[in-house]
Design a protein around this motif. Structure first.
Motif, PDB file in Angstrom:
ATOM      1  N   THR A   7      41.085  49.473  42.212  1.00 46.28           N
ATOM      2  CA  THR A   7      41.677  49.141  40.906  1.00 46.28           C
ATOM      3  C   THR A   7      41.118  47.855  40.302  1.00 46.28           C
ATOM      4  O   THR A   7      41.533  47.454  39.216  1.00 46.28           O
ATOM      5  CB  THR A   7      43.211  49.004  41.029  1.00 46.28           C
ATOM      6  N   GLY A   8      40.184  47.203  40.984  1.00 48.41           N
ATOM      7  CA  GLY A   8      39.584  45.993  40.433  1.00 48.41           C
ATOM      8  C   GLY A   8      38.230  45.724  41.058  1.00 48.41           C
ATOM      9  O   GLY A   8      38.003  46.049  42.236  1.00 48.41           O
ATOM     10  N   SER A  81      38.247  36.369  42.155  1.00 50.08           N
ATOM     11  CA  SER A  81      38.989  36.030  40.931  1.00 50.08           C
ATOM     12  C   SER A  81      38.748  37.070  39.848  1.00 50.08           C
ATOM     13  O   SER A  81      39.690  37.517  39.173  1.00 50.08           O
ATOM     14  CB  SER A  81      38.568  34.648  40.426  1.00 50.08           C
ATOM     15  N   GLU A  82      37.484  37.459  39.680  1.00 47.82           N
ATOM     16  CA  GLU A  82      37.181  38.477  38.664  1.00 47.82           C
ATOM     17  C   GLU A  82      37.865  39.796  39.004  1.00 47.82           C
ATOM     18  O   GLU A  82      38.431  40.464  38.134  1.00 47.82           O
ATOM     19  CB  GLU A  82      35.671  38.695  38.542  1.00 47.82           C
ATOM     20  N   ALA A  83      37.821  40.171  40.287  1.00 50.86           N
ATOM     21  CA  ALA A  83      38.413  41.448  40.699  1.00 50.86           C
ATOM     22  C   ALA A  83      39.929  41.458  40.499  1.00 50.86           C
ATOM     23  O   ALA A  83      40.495  42.449  40.021  1.00 50.86           O
ATOM     24  CB  ALA A  83      38.070  41.724  42.163  1.00 50.86           C
ATOM     25  N   ALA A 237      33.460  41.917  45.184  1.00 46.20           N
ATOM     26  CA  ALA A 237      34.876  42.045  45.550  1.00 46.20           C
ATOM     27  C   ALA A 237      35.465  43.324  44.980  1.00 46.20           C
ATOM     28  O   ALA A 237      35.148  43.719  43.854  1.00 46.20           O
ATOM     29  CB  ALA A 237      35.668  40.836  45.042  1.00 46.20           C
ATOM     30  N   LEU A 238      36.312  43.966  45.767  1.00 40.19           N
ATOM     31  CA  LEU A 238      37.024  45.169  45.349  1.00 40.19           C
ATOM     32  C   LEU A 238      38.508  44.987  45.626  1.00 40.19           C
ATOM     33  O   LEU A 238      38.886  44.431  46.661  1.00 40.19           O
ATOM     34  CB  LEU A 238      36.528  46.409  46.093  1.00 40.19           C
ATOM     35  N   ILE A 239      39.339  45.446  44.707  1.00 39.74           N
ATOM     36  CA  ILE A 239      40.772  45.504  44.948  1.00 39.74           C
ATOM     37  C   ILE A 239      41.102  46.918  45.387  1.00 39.74           C
ATOM     38  O   ILE A 239      40.939  47.872  44.627  1.00 39.74           O
ATOM     39  CB  ILE A 239      41.587  45.145  43.680  1.00 39.74           C
TER      40      ILE A 239
END
Length: 413
Positions: A7-8, A81-83, A237-239
């Motif tokens: 989701t991110g 942070s971006e994710a 990064a991955l959420i």
């Protein structure tokens, strides 16, 4: 078992300091390679790498946070942070124990260690180490500081499996959520390996390209003239989120993780198995877990670092897995643009795999002009330019020194 979705996304790479910029430049075939600026590399056989450009930690970390963290951790916090922002998560509304971090890195604080030892030696009669030496160099400090910055109090640790580290982290995060031990996990990896010792060490191994006069053409996976990898740096990064939780809050869902698997070559400290036996098994197991067969895989982002032996062993693994049935499949090697981000490679390549699903575009393998004659002509490698291609399922391979093989499968949802 719970379903797990992405989701991110967050990225800091040699060809883009955000996911959008990274994807745009990957599709356009931009190379991030150039002469090393971080130190004088003239003493080594390789004098170039793929560096992150225009990175300013001061924009999102205060002076004390910068003082207490190595560059690989700063990269991690930037991408995370971006994710998190991209995911739209309202962290304050959740139990902090439902939110975790599982991160990956191969080397940790290599630059910190080098600098501190050098300063210690040069200090003469009063040698002294910084009190921040140990916290800065520890590989787990990126996951620790991400959790501190955002108040994430659930599962928290770092996976280390050399260049397969961030793929290992993603797989672990996937499994923890499936087992209902977390609702959301920030995962991925970061690496800041463009240092004297790292470049010098890989150079001594003769693992890196020495195409110093044309660095942007140096990473050429599968090409007959490939001569080694190009070192890269950055973070991805991955959420990962439990599907029902994401659905309930109306989250934007990029893709579902269908399956993931790891195997070991049990063969050599740095070389992949020449027949790709372990790599093939990892792909098979990941597809089994995802409930799919080879005909359903549309895109394979290969590990393909541009080394003479490694690229061929992976192709043998792909051929053994897909049995020369490639009607619905396209393959590319995006390290030709980013260079090899070592422990962060799996994360940034997972992002490209997910973006391929989202946009139905296969990013190219640049610099591959004449494919090695040992590679079957039927192998559907996308070279030079991106192509439009319907992607329902994408697979990503990463392999690491020590014989680690990791494969993840992403599905359109």
């Amino acid at each position: 078992m719970k379903r797990v979705v992405v989701t991110g996304l967050g990225a800091l790479t040699p060809i883009g300091n955000s996911v959008d910029e990274f994807w745009k430049n990957a599709v356009s075939g931009k190379s991030g390679a150039s002469k090393i600026t971080k130190f004088d590399a003239s003493r080594f056989k390789t004098t170039f790498a793929s560096e992150v450009k225009d990175f300013s930690p001061e924009k999102y970390l205060d002076r004390n946070e910068i003082k207490r963290s190595d560059l690989f951790t700063q990269y991690a916090i930037y991408a995370a942070s971006e994710a998190i922002n991209d995911s739209g998560l309202n962290i304050e509304s959740m139990s902090p124990f439902d939110l975790g971090v599982i991160w990956g890195t191969g080397q940790g604080g290599m630059k910190t260690f080098e600098d501190e030892v050098e300063n210690y030696i040069e200090n003469g009669k009063n040698p002294r180490f910084s009190p921040f030496l140990i916290p800065k160099l520890l590989p787990n400090m990126a996951s620790g500081l991400i959790s501190m910055k955002f108040g994430l109090m659930g599962i928290n640790y770092t996976a280390v499996s050399a260049c397969a580290s961030s793929s290992s982290a993603i797989m672990d995060a996937f499994n923890y959520i499936r087992l209902n031990k977390a609702k959301v996990i920030v995962t991925g990896g970061s690496e800041a390996p463009i240092t004297d010792a790292s470049v010098g060490g890989f150079s001594s191994m003769k693992a890196m390209s020495t195409r110093n006069d044309e660095p942007q053409q140096a990473s050429r996976p599968f090409d007959v003239d490939r001569d080694g990898f190009v070192m890269g740096e950055g973070a991805g990064a991955l959420i990962l989120e439990e599907y029902e939780h994401a659905k309930k809050r109306g989250a934007k869902i990029y893709a579902e993780i269908g399956g993931a698997a790891m195997t070991a070559d049990a063969y050599h400290i740095s070389a992949t198995h020449p027949e790709g036996i372990g790599a093939s098994k990892a792909m098979q197991l990941a597809m089994e877990e995802a409930g799919i067969d080879t005909a359903e895989v549309n895109y394979l982002n290969t590990h393909a670092t541009s080394t003479p032996v490694g690229d061929l062993s992976e192709i043998k693994a792909v051929n053994a897995t897909f049995k020369n049935q490639f009607a619905n499949l396209k393959i590319s090697a995006t390290k030709s643009m980013t260079g090899h981000l070592l422990g962060a490679a799996g994360a940034v390549e997972a992002i490209l795999s997910i973006k391929a699903i989202q946009n139905n575009i296969i990013p190219p393998t640049i610099n591959t002009v004449i494919i090695d004659p040992e590679i079957p002509s039927s192998m559907p490698i996308v070279t030079q330019e991106a192509i439009d291609f319907k992607v329902e399922v994408a697979m990503s391979n990463t392999f690491g020194f020590g014989g680690h093989n990791a494969t993840t499968v992403f599905k359109k949802i």
